[in-house]
Scaffold this motif. Structure first.
Motif, short mmCIF file in Angstrom:
data_model
loop_
_atom_site.label_atom_id
_atom_site.label_comp_id
_atom_site.label_asym_id
_atom_site.label_seq_id
_atom_site.Cartn_x
_atom_site.Cartn_y
_atom_site.Cartn_z
N ARG A 169 0.79 -1.19 -0.11
CA ARG A 169 -0.03 -0.09 0.00
C ARG A 169 0.82 1.34 0.09
O ARG A 169 0.51 2.29 -0.71
CB ARG A 169 -0.82 -0.11 1.25
N ARG A 170 1.93 1.21 0.64
CA ARG A 170 2.95 2.33 0.78
C ARG A 170 3.36 2.51 -0.70
O ARG A 170 3.55 3.69 -1.28
CB ARG A 170 4.11 2.23 1.61
N ARG A 171 3.70 1.50 -1.39
CA ARG A 171 4.12 1.62 -2.90
C ARG A 171 3.21 2.28 -3.76
O ARG A 171 3.41 3.02 -4.62
CB ARG A 171 4.65 0.31 -3.45
N MET A 172 1.98 2.06 -3.51
CA MET A 172 0.76 2.54 -4.12
C MET A 172 0.81 4.00 -4.19
O MET A 172 0.58 4.78 -4.72
CB MET A 172 -0.42 1.57 -4.16
N VAL A 173 0.87 4.38 -2.73
CA VAL A 173 0.73 5.74 -2.38
C VAL A 173 1.53 6.51 -2.92
O VAL A 173 1.58 7.62 -3.52
CB VAL A 173 0.85 5.89 -0.85
N HIS A 174 3.07 5.99 -3.26
CA HIS A 174 4.22 6.51 -3.50
C HIS A 174 3.89 6.51 -5.13
O HIS A 174 4.99 7.38 -6.09
CB HIS A 174 5.50 5.87 -3.18
N GLY A 175 3.10 6.18 -5.95
CA GLY A 175 2.95 6.05 -7.19
C GLY A 175 3.81 5.05 -7.68
O GLY A 175 3.85 5.44 -9.18
N ASN A 176 4.00 3.98 -7.34
CA ASN A 176 5.02 3.12 -7.95
C ASN A 176 4.17 1.94 -8.59
O ASN A 176 4.80 1.01 -9.06
CB ASN A 176 5.92 2.38 -6.80
N VAL A 177 2.99 1.90 -8.45
CA VAL A 177 2.00 0.82 -9.11
C VAL A 177 1.14 1.30 -9.90
O VAL A 177 1.10 0.78 -11.32
CB VAL A 177 1.49 0.06 -7.89
N TYR A 178 0.34 2.11 -9.72
CA TYR A 178 -0.81 2.83 -10.44
C TYR A 178 -0.52 4.32 -10.61
O TYR A 178 -0.06 4.99 -9.70
CB TYR A 178 -2.15 2.59 -9.93
N PRO A 179 -1.06 4.96 -11.83
CA PRO A 179 -1.13 6.36 -11.79
C PRO A 179 -1.82 6.92 -10.83
O PRO A 179 -2.91 6.23 -10.03
CB PRO A 179 -1.82 6.55 -13.06
N PRO A 180 -1.80 8.38 -10.50
CA PRO A 180 -2.28 9.17 -9.34
C PRO A 180 -3.95 8.81 -9.44
O PRO A 180 -4.60 8.95 -8.13
CB PRO A 180 -1.88 10.45 -9.55
N ASP A 181 -4.61 8.81 -10.57
CA ASP A 181 -5.94 8.89 -10.76
C ASP A 181 -6.75 7.72 -10.29
O ASP A 181 -7.79 7.56 -9.97
CB ASP A 181 -6.48 9.48 -11.89
N ARG A 182 -5.90 6.71 -10.21
CA ARG A 182 -6.40 5.26 -9.65
C ARG A 182 -5.96 4.70 -8.56
O ARG A 182 -6.59 3.67 -7.89
CB ARG A 182 -5.89 4.16 -10.90
N ILE A 183 -5.08 5.82 -7.67
CA ILE A 183 -4.71 4.90 -6.49
C ILE A 183 -5.76 4.87 -5.38
O ILE A 183 -5.76 3.93 -4.61
CB ILE A 183 -3.55 6.15 -5.94
#
Length: 836
Positions: A169-183
């Protein structure tokens, strides 16, 4: 050509780093001189993943056109023509675009492996076919792309790319998984901590099973028969006796003392299947094992001890738990080495625990054979009469015909066989001894005396007694096994019928009738012991079958427990012990059927609550949309009235008219909410009676006011009466008609069509408009002119929800569907009377 090897990087969820690990493996192999190419990689815009792919040769993809769109897929033929040593193929469960050679990417990978190319790929745990239902239950999202488990299990190497839910979840918050509009949407839905934890556990368990398979395969290939204590596995051997629950709980305590230990239970059935088993006790013991987190198994074997040992070795068991023998000393001494001693002798490195219990063998007791019910008494009396008559008749015939000792012994042997087939072993043995005494006294020379002088006569008497006992035992054993097999078949058929009734569409009354017919009882009832104090117990009849069913256990001829506070009581005759045992199993199936009935009722109630909650949510959202426009109008009207430039009488009059219209709209919304709340709470004063629709339609048009002339009504002249409440029906139809008029654009009027069917009458209201515009405020154009609208979903507007609730409250039904052009069609169905 040798087949290529498959390596899978397995992950619990997207974003854990599978593709990155695959590319890192490709970089390591390329640095060692291996020919590595990228068949297909999906970086999904992740910067670090794209950077790891730099320097690796990429085989260009092929372009596919499908439904006027262009897609790219792995160019299988180009990879085969390039024929590298290692191909990196991302997303093994991917579905190819229609038109490709293979429907699935794993089929492309199979062709690469058949060509001798090693493949390194990635896979998420949710794409495995066997876990599809489990993942859908956890996440609420069905997986469209699945992979057969056999493909993943055939891989030479499966490596888990693990990451804690918090780190992912931290990786997602940092934008390393999905673009910002999908986080935000991902974090609040699929990537919730509970979902990620459950998926991670699934991945770990699946990989642990895969490791266990590899260990078992290694032991089999290298002929390793001894168990490896990689994990404590406690096996409890069950005989079906009353000591089973004690052994299970003892084995469970042993397993609890070791972290990660696994509990197993095994019961060995004889090969002939004729040995008597207490299946009710075994079913209860199986339920106990499963409730303690263990696994129950049933195997077939002619040698119980050897079957237990072979099963223990196959399961890599480390400890076996057995119970002490229930047989007394003389029988155990005569039968030789018991099962416990043989298991201990054959166990080898496996530890064996012999557990004592309250049913262990005590001092020897003399047990005489006893008759089993009235049929057993009659059979013993018939056997005794047959023994007396045959011995007497044969003796008189032998004395009259001067038979020799050998001849009369053969005749007596026939009598022993007849008695054994009729009354069993005990009377046959008594007949054999009586025949030997008569033959020795009356036919051995010199008669009449017991002075057997010749060695041949003595041998003949001993042989007669021995053969008679053995033949009697064999006949009695065969007869008992045949009766037991017939009874087991009948019991299995009866229980199968009850089980089918319990697990199909449960009907407790039908199950009770089946039980009544099976045991020949006059009446059967399922009783419930009501909680409460006092000296006497109060019973409630939940269901019954037959004439004058018992209302409490004291009125029944036989009764058994069917579960907590439940009793199955029968009237008509007293059942034998064996029938009682079957009745207990029948009671268990009936209890299951009743529980399923209750679960079905609870599920129906839950569905109703879900519908009610959904309706309430829709009503609240609709109310928010309905209130927004009039409140905004009132605010603007009050602001303009307070402005200095609104001093003119004409402008004030116009603003007052707008304010009154807004207040009327608010009053209508409040009225709709009041009616909707009354309908959902069941607080409406409903009077159902035949209602003439010819009187309802004019009242609806009058309530609509001048706008009622804009709706087109199509109704036949001879309309049947409907069963409804006149006031509520008028209110519901008026609300729907007003909503249709408000939504209909100029030049396209709303329509109301009435149709009579054989059993019901339908009122269909159709509007051909789009979304309702916000009314204009003084000095401001209508919102429809600027594109602003109110109702995002006309079927979920407050007027429609209110009208549907009123129609359902009076016994009707309402359905909504979209009208071509953006309108709404509402169909109300009402029950009709027979007369026109």
């Amino acid at each position: 050509m040798a087949r290529g090897r498959l390596r899978i990087y397995l992950g619990a969820a997207p974003g854990v780093g599978k593709t990155y690990s695959m590319l890192a493996e490709g970089q390591r192999r390329r640095s060692r001189g291996t020919d590595v190419v990228i068949g297909v990689v999906e970086p999904h815009g992740r910067r670090l993943t794209a950077a790891m792919a730099e320097g690796l040769e990429v085989v260009p993809r092929r372009t596919c056109d499908y439904r006027e769109a262009r897609f790219t897929e792995m160019h299988l033929d180009a990879v085969l023509a390039r024929h590298p040593q290692v191909a990196l193929v991302d997303e093994l469960a991917h579905t190819n675009v229609p038109g490709c050679r293979n429907a699935k990417r794993w089929q492309d990978v199979e062709e690469l492996l058949d060509a001798g190319i090693d493949v390194v790929t990635t896979l998420n745990i949710q794409h495995l076919e066997s876990l599809n239902d489990v993942v859908r239950q956890i996440t609420g999202v069905p997986q469209q792309e699945t992979l057969p488990d056999s493909v993943a299990r055939a891989a030479e190497q499966v490596e888990l790319v693990d990451m804690t839910p918090e780190a992912l979840r931290r990786r997602m918050v940092h934008g390393n998984v999905y673009p910002p509009d999908r986080i935000e949407a991902a974090l609040t839905h699929y990537f919730r901590p509970g979902n990620l934890t459950a998926l991670r556990e699934l991945a770990l368990l699946w990989l642990a099973d895969r490791v266990e398979e590899g260990l078992q395969q290694y032991r089999a290939e290298h002929g390793i028969g001894t168990g490896w204590e990689t994990r404590e596995r406690i096996l409890v051997a069950l005989s079906g006796g009353p000591e089973g629950e004690t052994l299970i709980r003892r084995a469970a305590r042993v397993a609890e003392r070791t972290r990660g230990a696994h509990l197993l239970a095994v019961h060995v059935l004889p090969c002939d299947g004729l040995a008597e088993r207490n299946y009710v006790a075994l079913a209860a013991q199986r339920a106990l094992v499963e409730s303690l987190g263990g696994r129950y198994c049933q195997i077939v074997g002619s040698d119980v001890a050897r079957a237990v040992i072979e099963f223990a070795r196959a399961e890599n068991t480390t400890q076996i738990v057995l119970g002490t023998s229930r047989r007394a000393w003389p029988m155990s001494a005569l039968s030789g080495e018991g099962v416990g001693a043989r298991v201990t002798r054959l166990s080898g490195p496996i530890d064996v625990h012999i557990v004592t219990h309250e049913h262990a063998a005590g001092p020897p007791k003399l047990r005489l054979p006893r008759a089993d019910g009235r049929a057993g008494v009659r059979r013993h009396l018939a056997g005794a009469a047959l023994a007396v008559l045959t011995l007497a008749g044969l003796t008189l015939a032998g004395l009259h015909g001067r038979y020799t000792l050998s001849s009369i012994l053969l005749c007596y042997l026939l009598a022993v066989v007849a008695v054994a087939a009729t009354a069993g072993f005990s009377l046959a043995m008594a007949t054999a001894l009586a025949g030997a005494l008569c033959a020795g006294y009356l036919f051995a020379p010199p008669p009449p005396s017991m002075g057997v002088t010749g060695a041949a006569d003595l041998v003949a008497l001993i042989a007669f007694v021995t053969v008679a006992i053995l033949v009697s035992w064999a006949i009695d054993t065969t007869g008992r096994q045949a009766r037991r097999a017939a009874r087991a078949s009948a019991e299995a058929n009866a229980l199968s019928a009850l089980a089918g009734a319990a697990w199909g569409r449960p009907n407790v009354a039908a199950q009770l009738e089946q039980t009544r017919q099976l045991f020949g009882l006059r009446a059967v009832s399922l009783l419930y012991r009501q909680p409460g104090g006092g000296s006497g117990q109060r019973w409630q009849v939940l269901a019954s079958a037959g004439d004058r069913p018992p209302e409490q256990p004291g009125e029944a001829d036989t009764s058994v427990s069917a579960g907590p506070a439940l009793t199955l009581a029968g009237r008509g005759r007293v059942l034998s012990d064996s029938d009682q045992r079957v009745l207990v199993a029948c009671a268990a199936h009936i209890a299951i059927g009743r529980e399923r009935q209750q679960l079905a009722a609870h599920a129906a109630d839950a569905d109703q609550r879900i519908v009610a909650d959904r309706t309430q949510t829709v009503a609240l959202l609709a109310t928010q949309r309905e209130l927004r426009a009039p409140l905004q109008q009132l605010q603007e009207t009050l602001a303009r009235l307070a402005a200095p430039e609104s001093s003119g009488a004409e402008q004030r009059h116009e603003l007052a008219a707008v304010g009154q219209a807004s207040l009327a709209r608010l009053a209508a919304v409040i009225t709709d909410l009041h009616h909707l709340g009354q309908a959902r709470a069941g607080a409406l004063d409903i009077h159902l009676r035949p209602v003439e629709l010819d009187a309802i339609l004019p009242a609806v048009l009058d309530d609509l006011g001048p706008g009622g002339h804009d709706i087109v009504v199509d109704a036949p002249e001879d309309l049947p009466d409907v069963i409804a409440d006149a006031n509520l029906l008028t209110r519901a139809v008026t609300t729907l008609a007003a909503n249709a008029l408000e939504r209909s654009p100029n030049g396209t009027p709303a329509t109301m069509t009435v149709t009579a069917q054989p059993e019901h009458l339908t009122i269909t209201i159709v509007d051909h408009g789009g979304r309702r515009p916000v009314p204009a405020v003084a000095g401001r154009p209508a919102a429809g002119a600027t594109g602003e609208t109110i109702d995002l979903d006309p079927a979920r507007s407050l007027p429609v929800c209110t009208a549907r609730a009123l129609i359902e409250a009076i016994g009707g039904a309402a359905q909504c569907r979209a009208t071509p052009g953006g309108g709404l069609t509402v169909t109300a169905t009402l029950p009709r009377t027979a007369r026109p």
